[in-house]
Structure formats: C-alpha cells, structure tokens
Write an enzyme that holds these catalytic residues in place. Structure first.
Site, PDB file in Angstrom:
ATOM      1  CB  SER A 106      -0.623   0.473   0.960  1.00 18.96           C
ATOM      2  OG  SER A 106      -1.350   0.972   1.744  1.00 18.96           O
ATOM      3  CD  GLN A 127      -2.878   1.599  -2.968  1.00 19.77           C
ATOM      4  OE1 GLN A 127      -2.040   1.468  -1.632  1.00 19.77           O
ATOM      5  NE2 GLN A 127      -3.959   2.545  -2.922  1.00 19.77           N
ATOM      6  CE1 TYR A 129      -6.105   4.668  -1.392  1.00 17.65           C
ATOM      7  CE2 TYR A 129      -4.265   4.539  -0.128  1.00 17.65           C
ATOM      8  CZ  TYR A 129      -5.653   4.204  -0.362  1.00 17.65           C
ATOM      9  OH  TYR A 129      -6.059   3.180   0.688  1.00 17.65           O
ATOM     10  CB  THR A 155      -6.675   2.616  -5.028  1.00 19.27           C
ATOM     11  OG1 THR A 155      -6.224   1.423  -4.544  1.00 19.27           O
ATOM     12  CG2 THR A 155      -7.951   2.713  -4.000  1.00 19.27           C
ATOM     13  CE  LYS A 251      -8.244  -3.203  -4.082  1.00 18.76           C
ATOM     14  NZ  LYS A 251      -9.074  -1.782  -3.655  1.00 18.76           N
ATOM     15  CG  HIS A 275     -11.484   0.986  -0.921  1.00 20.60           C
ATOM     16  ND1 HIS A 275     -10.286   1.541  -1.543  1.00 20.60           N
ATOM     17  CD2 HIS A 275     -10.883   1.337   0.615  1.00 20.60           C
ATOM     18  CE1 HIS A 275      -9.087   1.987  -1.119  1.00 20.60           C
ATOM     19  NE2 HIS A 275      -9.697   1.396   0.165  1.00 20.60           N
ATOM     20  NE  ARG A 278     -10.955   0.022   5.013  1.00 24.40           N
ATOM     21  CZ  ARG A 278     -10.568   0.512   6.662  1.00 24.40           C
ATOM     22  NH1 ARG A 278     -12.010  -0.227   6.964  1.00 24.40           N
ATOM     23  NH2 ARG A 278      -9.863   1.087   7.050  1.00 24.40           N
TER      24      ARG A 278
END
Length: 381
Positions: A106, A127, A129, A155, A251, A275, A278
């Site tokens: 992450s 991953q 963001y 993501t 994602k 997610h 979430r």
C-alpha cells in the site's frame, strides 16, 4: 484457540490487537450495509454440485500479467500492516511469496518499499492513490520501478475518504484518541511488546521517505484527507500510464461504463471493488456488480475482484461470476494479526483446501473451467 478458518483468525485477531486497530480493519463506512452485503450476496450463491467426473488432475494455478500464481489470489493493498504485526508488510510479503502469490504494498504502508523488496525474491505489486501532490506520486513510482515492482494497482475510489463511524468509537479517530490508544495497548501486552515496542518506527514509510520527516499514525488520516484529489479524471492518469512500464490495474470499478472507460484508457486490468465496504455505503456489492462488467469487457481486459471474500469457496464464486483472479484483504489481515507470517501462510493453505473441495464437487478441474453454470442464485428459487 483452534484455528480452522478465516473466521477463527478474525476472533484471534480481535483478542490480540487493540480495538482501535482491530476495528479499523474490520469496519466499514456509515452503517456498514455494503460491508454486510459483500458477504451475504456471495453467500446467496449456492454452488452447483456435480459428481462422477475425473478430478484427479485438479489444478488451481493461473497466469496473470505474465506471472504464475499458485491460485487466483493476490494479497490486496492494506494500509498500516505494520501496526498489526511487527513489520507486518514484510511478513505478509514473505508469506505470499512462499505460497506462490503476489503481495501488493500500500501507499500508506508502515514498511517502505525499500524495506519490503529486499526481503523477498518475487516482484511485488505496488498500490498508488490519486493524490494532489503529483511530486510524491512521481517519486514513489520511481522508487517502485527501481525496486522491481511488477504491477501497479491504481486505486480510484477514494477521491474523498469514507465516513467510518466505527473508528470514532474505537479510538482510531475522534476525541481523546491518544489516551484511549495507550489504555488499549496496556490491556493487550503481547501486541504492545511485539508491535508497540519492537515494531518501531510506526511511520508511513513511503510518505516519510518523500517528505523527509516522520509521518506517524496520528498524521495518517490527516495526510490522506489533505492529499486526496476530488478533481481527478481519466486524463490525469495518462502520465502515469506513460511513466509506468509494467501492467497497470485500475482498482475501484463497480459500473459497466467505467469498466469500458478502463479498456479505452489502455489499462491492463481492473479490480471490481467497493473498497471492502469502506467508502460508499449503499454501493453495489462486488458480487452484484461483477457479472454485468464481465459480460461487457471480459477478454478485453483482466478482471480481478475483491470485497466480501472470506474463504476459498468465495474465490470460486467470484471466478464463476467472471473474475480472472481475486484480491483478499481482511482475511489475511486477521491471520497476520493473530500469528504473523505463519498465520498468513496457514490461512492461504486453508483457502487452497477450500478451493480444492469446491472445484472437486462442482466438477471443475481447472480455474478456466469455472463459469456461471457452477452457481445457483438462492434469491431466485
């Protein structure tokens, strides 16, 4: 306690880690209805039992983005794994490698890229963001490339953080959170020793490496909230597609039109995901969204799915609905929390055994054999 399933690991994790960390992983957004439906919608899909077929050559292996996977499972990106077990990202990555599976690091991991990659030989996934600070995004992508990360998971379903009410109750956020966490740690001495004392530093390793200053757990939510970019669009992703050499997976797809946009964009894969319940409470479960997306883009792009997968039977269900592979998050976090690397390895063994049973009794000897004929929708009977 006796461990037989991921549900047992959930209970073991609840006992071992402080409530503020357990509920951060276990909870969802708002009233958690989507979180619940992720699980119940999969459970509503019965497996069609078929018998007297030769299953002696059953094989769970697949190939994905040029990698061989022992089964159609990838460990999903989960933030702050190092707060669940000592240097948790390293332990989880080693467990995944030992079982022939990819691990996804992450953006907001405790252990930085440069700590995790030397601990394993298999290239991990990374991953990212969508963030306002494009300098950070470019810097961390350069670090991921230099470290040999093979696949980028981008993501896109967090332009704003979800409202996670459970975090206010648990002490992860809200009033007096610091003192509440200290008190909770005092009543969980094994975690306090393993993680609280010996698991330091408790910083966001990838972020701290960029800013040059320590970004700790208390800064976690603030940093994310300040950096999420609600203005993001497909055009903003073009420079990332051009910059990244390997496979790129989008994602957070729940709609057919978004899946088609991902194909047009040139993504190598998508993750059908809410997610883990979430973000948008009230969103479709992945199990409900997946079939129409698969009907629209299967064969044009690799389809992965997550959210609600709690056992090997659920993996088979997702494959039958149209996924090429799955990501699992909470299930391995519970196992990591309870027993570290050994727990994750055992949980993956459990998943494999459950898949073997499901595939044998539905008469599917290969992952590629599994389709919707293996399912019966109990809500329509």
């Amino acid at each position: 306690m006796i461990i037989a399933s991921a549900n047992d690991y959930r209970e073991a994790a609840r006992r071992r880690v402080p409530p503020f960390m357990f509920h951060y992983a276990d909870g969802g957004s708002f009233s958690e209805r989507t979180l619940a439906r992720n699980v119940s919608d999969l459970a509503d899909l019965a497996l069609r039992q078929r018998v007297l077929k030769d299953m002696s050559q059953l094989n769970t292996e697949i190939e994905l983005f040029g990698e061989k996977l022992a089964m159609p499972i990838v460990l999903a990106p989960v933030g702050a794994l190092g707060m669940y077990a000592r240097r948790g990202e390293v332990q989880a990555a080693q467990a995944a490698e030992n079982k022939g599976l990819p691990f996804t690091l992450s953006t907001v991991s405790v252990c930085p890229i440069e700590e995790v990659t030397p601990a394993i030989k298999r290239p991990m996934w990374y991953q990212l963001y969508v963030l306002k600070d494009r300098g950070f995004m470019k810097s961390v992508l350069e670090r991921a490339k230099a470290a040999g990360c093979s696949t980028l998971v981008f993501t896109v379903d967090m332009p704003t953080p979800g409202a996670r009410y459970r975090d206010l109750h648990s002490g992860m956020s809200g009033k007096y959170k610091e003192i509440r966490r200290v008190l909770q740690a005092m009543t969980h001495p094994r975690w306090a020793w393993d993680v609280g004392i010996n698991g330091k530093p408790h910083t966001l390793g990838n972020v701290s490496g960029y800013t040059g200053k320590s970004v700790g757990l208390d800064d976690y939510a603030v940093w994310l909230a300040d950096n999420f970019d609600p203005s993001i669009s497909w055009k903003d992703l073009e420079w990332i597609r051009d910059f990244w050499d390997g496979p790129m997976v989008i994602k957070g797809i729940l709609d057919v039109e978004d899946a088609k946009d991902a194909v047009r964009f040139g993504a190598d894969g998508i993750v059908v995901s809410n997610h883990g319940g979430r973000q948008l409470d009230g969103a479709l479960s992945s199990a409900k969204a997946l079939p129409s997306i698969a009907d629209a883009v299967k064969g044009e792009i690799k389809i992965l799915a997550d959210s609600g997968i709690r056992n090997g039977l659920d993996v088979v269900r997702m494959i039958a609905l149209g996924a090429d592979a799955t990501l699992i998050g909470r299930a391995f976090v519970y196992a990591l929390s309870a027993a570290g690397r050994a727990g994750v390895e055992n949980m993956l063994d459990i998943f494999r055994k459950e898949m073997h049973v499901a595939m044998t009794l539905t008469s599917n000897a290969r992952i590629s054999d599994i389709n919707r004929d293996a399912l019966v929708d109990l809500t329509k009977i």
